[in-house]
Write a protein that holds these residues in place. Sequence first.
Motif, PDB file in Angstrom:
ATOM      1  N   ALA A  38      12.186  20.047  -4.666  1.00  5.97           N
ATOM      2  CA  ALA A  38      11.389  18.936  -4.142  1.00  5.97           C
ATOM      3  C   ALA A  38      11.334  17.790  -5.148  1.00  5.97           C
ATOM      4  N   CYS A  39      10.932  16.636  -4.649  1.00  9.83           N
ATOM      5  CA  CYS A  39      10.920  15.423  -5.471  1.00  9.83           C
ATOM      6  C   CYS A  39       9.605  14.677  -5.249  1.00  9.83           C
ATOM      7  N   HIS A  40       9.003  14.243  -6.338  1.00  9.21           N
ATOM      8  CA  HIS A  40       7.782  13.417  -6.281  1.00  9.21           C
ATOM      9  C   HIS A  40       8.179  11.997  -6.659  1.00  9.21           C
ATOM     10  N   ILE A  41       8.258  11.121  -5.671  1.00 16.64           N
ATOM     11  CA  ILE A  41       8.707   9.757  -5.914  1.00 16.64           C
ATOM     12  C   ILE A  41       8.077   8.838  -4.882  1.00 16.64           C
ATOM     13  N   ALA A  42       7.668   7.677  -5.295  1.00 21.59           N
ATOM     14  CA  ALA A  42       7.028   6.735  -4.376  1.00 21.59           C
ATOM     15  C   ALA A  42       8.012   6.313  -3.290  1.00 21.59           C
ATOM     16  N   GLN A  43       7.515   6.204  -2.070  1.00 20.77           N
ATOM     17  CA  GLN A  43       8.385   5.873  -0.939  1.00 20.77           C
ATOM     18  C   GLN A  43       9.150   4.572  -1.125  1.00 20.77           C
ATOM     19  N   PRO A  44       8.566   3.516  -1.722  1.00 21.82           N
ATOM     20  CA  PRO A  44       9.363   2.297  -1.921  1.00 21.82           C
ATOM     21  C   PRO A  44      10.638   2.525  -2.731  1.00 21.82           C
ATOM     22  N   LYS A  45      10.603   3.445  -3.691  1.00 25.05           N
ATOM     23  CA  LYS A  45      11.810   3.733  -4.466  1.00 25.05           C
ATOM     24  C   LYS A  45      12.850   4.429  -3.602  1.00 25.05           C
ATOM     25  N   LEU A  46      12.420   5.341  -2.738  1.00 28.63           N
ATOM     26  CA  LEU A  46      13.352   5.956  -1.789  1.00 28.63           C
ATOM     27  C   LEU A  46      13.962   4.900  -0.884  1.00 28.63           C
ATOM     28  N   GLU A  47      13.120   4.013  -0.359  1.00 28.05           N
ATOM     29  CA  GLU A  47      13.620   2.974   0.536  1.00 28.05           C
ATOM     30  C   GLU A  47      14.626   2.068  -0.173  1.00 28.05           C
ATOM     31  N   TYR A  48      14.372   1.781  -1.437  1.00 26.09           N
ATOM     32  CA  TYR A  48      15.295   0.936  -2.196  1.00 26.09           C
ATOM     33  C   TYR A  48      16.691   1.564  -2.237  1.00 26.09           C
ATOM     34  N   HIS A  78       0.847  -1.187   0.000  1.00 23.12           N
ATOM     35  CA  HIS A  78       0.000   0.000   0.000  1.00 23.12           C
ATOM     36  C   HIS A  78       0.888   1.244   0.000  1.00 23.12           C
ATOM     37  N   PRO A  79       0.763   2.118  -1.014  1.00 23.77           N
ATOM     38  CA  PRO A  79       1.653   3.281  -1.109  1.00 23.77           C
ATOM     39  C   PRO A  79       1.544   4.192   0.093  1.00 23.77           C
ATOM     40  N   ARG A  80       2.645   4.874   0.349  1.00 24.48           N
ATOM     41  CA  ARG A  80       2.706   5.772   1.499  1.00 24.48           C
ATOM     42  C   ARG A  80       3.131   7.159   1.024  1.00 24.48           C
ATOM     43  N   ALA A  81       4.138   7.738   1.643  1.00 23.04           N
ATOM     44  CA  ALA A  81       4.563   9.087   1.272  1.00 23.04           C
ATOM     45  C   ALA A  81       5.093   9.104  -0.157  1.00 23.04           C
ATOM     46  N   HIS A  82       5.003  10.271  -0.790  1.00 25.40           N
ATOM     47  CA  HIS A  82       5.487  10.383  -2.169  1.00 25.40           C
ATOM     48  C   HIS A  82       6.109  11.738  -2.464  1.00 25.40           C
ATOM     49  N   VAL A  83       6.205  12.619  -1.462  1.00 27.45           N
ATOM     50  CA  VAL A  83       6.791  13.944  -1.661  1.00 27.45           C
ATOM     51  C   VAL A  83       7.977  14.114  -0.718  1.00 27.45           C
ATOM     52  N   LEU A  84       9.132  14.409  -1.280  1.00 24.96           N
ATOM     53  CA  LEU A  84      10.309  14.781  -0.504  1.00 24.96           C
ATOM     54  C   LEU A  84      10.517  16.277  -0.690  1.00 24.96           C
ATOM     55  N   ASN A  85      10.454  17.035   0.395  1.00 22.78           N
ATOM     56  CA  ASN A  85      10.548  18.480   0.243  1.00 22.78           C
ATOM     57  C   ASN A  85      11.996  18.924   0.035  1.00 22.78           C
ATOM     58  N   VAL A  86      12.192  20.211  -0.121  1.00 23.88           N
ATOM     59  CA  VAL A  86      13.511  20.735  -0.473  1.00 23.88           C
ATOM     60  C   VAL A  86      14.536  20.422   0.608  1.00 23.88           C
ATOM     61  N   ARG A  87      14.170  20.608   1.863  1.00 26.70           N
ATOM     62  CA  ARG A  87      15.129  20.346   2.933  1.00 26.70           C
ATOM     63  C   ARG A  87      15.544  18.879   2.958  1.00 26.70           C
ATOM     64  N   SER A  88      14.597  17.980   2.757  1.00 28.14           N
ATOM     65  CA  SER A  88      14.935  16.556   2.733  1.00 28.14           C
ATOM     66  C   SER A  88      15.855  16.234   1.560  1.00 28.14           C
ATOM     67  N   MET A  89      15.629  16.865   0.418  1.00 27.27           N
ATOM     68  CA  MET A  89      16.504  16.618  -0.724  1.00 27.27           C
ATOM     69  C   MET A  89      17.908  17.159  -0.462  1.00 27.27           C
ATOM     70  N   GLU A  90      18.032  18.240   0.287  1.00 26.88           N
ATOM     71  CA  GLU A  90      19.359  18.715   0.692  1.00 26.88           C
ATOM     72  C   GLU A  90      20.064  17.672   1.551  1.00 26.88           C
ATOM     73  N   LEU A  91      19.323  17.069   2.480  1.00 26.05           N
ATOM     74  CA  LEU A  91      19.921  16.067   3.367  1.00 26.05           C
ATOM     75  C   LEU A  91      20.301  14.813   2.585  1.00 26.05           C
ATOM     76  N   LEU A  92      19.444  14.399   1.661  1.00 32.04           N
ATOM     77  CA  LEU A  92      19.756  13.213   0.859  1.00 32.04           C
ATOM     78  C   LEU A  92      20.903  13.494  -0.106  1.00 32.04           C
ATOM     79  N   ASP A  93      21.043  14.741  -0.525  1.00 32.53           N
ATOM     80  CA  ASP A  93      22.176  15.111  -1.377  1.00 32.53           C
ATOM     81  C   ASP A  93      23.494  14.929  -0.628  1.00 32.53           C
TER      82      ASP A  93
END
Length: 778
Positions: free
Chosen positions: A195-205, A124-139
């Motif tokens: 910001a990034c629009h991506i399904a949470q399972p892809k982030l988890e992968y 069951h899909p969950r979150a799908h939006v990573l905001n700008v601050r989160s993308m800075e941290l993932l960068d």
Amino acid sequence: MENTRARTRSQVLELFHHEGILPGGTIPRTRPHEGHAAAWVKRPASPHMSSMTAGVRSWPQAQRAAPSSRRASSARRETADIVIVGAGPVGVYSAILLSRFGLPCVVVDKGDGVYDLEKSMEMHPRAHVLNVRSMELLDEVGLYEPLEKEMPPLDQWKYFRYTTSLIGTEFGVIDHCDDGDGAYSNLRGSSHVFACHIAQPKLEYHLWKLARQSQGIRFLTQHEMTDIGKDGDDLVVKLCPHPPPSDAAAAGGAVDITCKYLIAADGSRSKVREVCNIGLEGKRGIESFVSIHFKCPELAGRLQGKFAMLYFVIACIVAHDINQGEWVAQVPYFPPAQDGILRAEECHELIAAIIGAQPTGDVREGGEEGSNVSSGIAEDGRPISWKLCSWRPWSMDAMIASKYSVDGRIFLVGDAAHQFPPSGGFGLNCGLQDAHNLAWKLAAVLRCSKSASVLDSYQVERKPVARDTAVGLDRDMLSSMTQGLPASLLQSFSTSAKSLTQSQSLLQVAQSPLSLIQSFSKDPTSPPASSHNLEKMLKILLGTPMARAMQRTVIERKSIPLLFPEHDLGAKYPLNEVVRCGATESTGTGDSTSPSLGPIGKSSLPAGTRLYKPSGKPGSRLPHKFLRRVKDGRVASSSSWVSEHAVRLRLSPLLAQRPQFVLFLVGSTKSIQCWVDSLGASDFLSVNLGKLALGKRAAVASTMEACIIGVTGEESPSGMSACELMVDESRGEFREVLGMQQEGAVLVRPDGYIAWRFVGSALDLKEAELRYLASVLT
């Protein structure tokens, strides 16, 4: 001693029940944001538990003596510096950050440890939006580019559309990147990422893949935490197999891990939070929905030119991935008149109405448990099919934990600490930022001998951010997920719907929300209309106050926002309340401000605040400006330079990486050199090879340092070798946004937040400033 292998199945189950592994039934494996209906209801603490010390709970000796003696004989004993409970995105990201600082950890999870992206996408899909601050941290950990490559183009998800059905008539569209409210340009100019629009399972992968490649991370899978004890100053985390073994021979998989610190990333139904008897405060039941996950790849071809992230049809429809056919419908229901329980047949009828098709009635098995395929004739006369994957009721809440830490040893992060309405993905985004705030502090204590009181700042800093987010989302976004209607209209709708009898089905209410409101406006006792033709209803409603209100929703942009600049980048930490981790503005400047903490229900953010305002004040995120490194000409964001220098790499592999501060000296090359000389001449501080460290008169020894970076506006600076030199590519804007007219200094923490600022010349430094600056490093 009783032989475990000789026990009967009933004895083993009884043992597990006493040990809390089966407190009234097995718990299904979930991830954060999954299983909302149960996740948002606080589970009562086990009656077998009693207070141990400072909030940590354990089994009473009288009740656990017999079973615990049997368990102790079979439990494997291990040690670790840090244990992370939960391998969702926040837990795995926490482990990656700790590895970056050279801190080994054990990640405990109920899953099998094998991350299959294809199978995960079926969940069951969950979150799908990573905001700008989160993308800075993932960068910072190298994940920005992989995620950016996988997400759909911005043109496919920047819209919210208001339609009669997914392939029906469109009567309104909002482009959230047309800068109608200034949010898009505000965020674009405030960071080097978006910001990034991506399904949470892809982030988890990608997180799992990176974690597997990182040193010092060990996954202990197919285990769940059942209790927390103490061994002197250390914690003892008690684990048992999950699922419980079906035979006595497999009952010896219990593990006791003695550790210094525990990070609870185990989701909204956090077992750690329950064991520690930490309550939740805030609002429950803001709205109620049935979440329906279905797949329909055929829609990609039918929606060319009409792509969006959200479609407001008879519910809020989330397009997780249009090209791959991943859809989730959030259909409202109204307790206590309705319980949100739907049959598969009703779900198929709803999906047909959402798509804009007349169901043909044939349902066939889809090849996997709980899934089936149906079809219908679309409004364009062509057949279309879809697969129902899963559905579940859930309640939208805005809750935060009453405390984020226990004894300075146990820390809640992510959904274990807070639960927000889903818009903006703030549950996941705030969770990643929780982990980022905590990781460097643990490293500072364990690797740099920094005072353990720095860990007290985690709750002081992160809990007010969660409170502001919860209150802000409740205040600004109660405009509804049903047709994006204004709050006043929604309130009238929900109040009227509560008068429905139990016999009136959710299907009728969900399929005709506008007709329902219309009928209630004439006769509150009448049942909702059952027509599927929403387009006809809209035509009937044109010219009425209802229709005009809906048109204003689009024209005045009163629907759910996509971008939240202030909540995204504007968090301010009250550093004047933090022990030895940065404090008030340096003596003489007098412009330190901290947000009011206030009780839940009152936000420190003024009403209507949306745009992010960069600030150089302590407690603020370091503003973004592009800086060019003199020695090689490389241009990067100021935040990128901080993240690159936040980890001190040691020459010997035997010495772990350590966190360090970054000290920006801003001005002409002459004034920067003056700063370096003044700091190096201090009795409290020393400068060596571009590093600021403690001096000979420091009260304690410490290995935490600050990397010195000089920032000048000169085009061709030269003659500087005492520090790394940068050129302000924005022609003085970096100095201005930091609040400096000519020159000054800013000390930035490893997490990118300003710990100290001095405005003026190094010649104006007094002993108090130097003494305080030294205290930050201890």
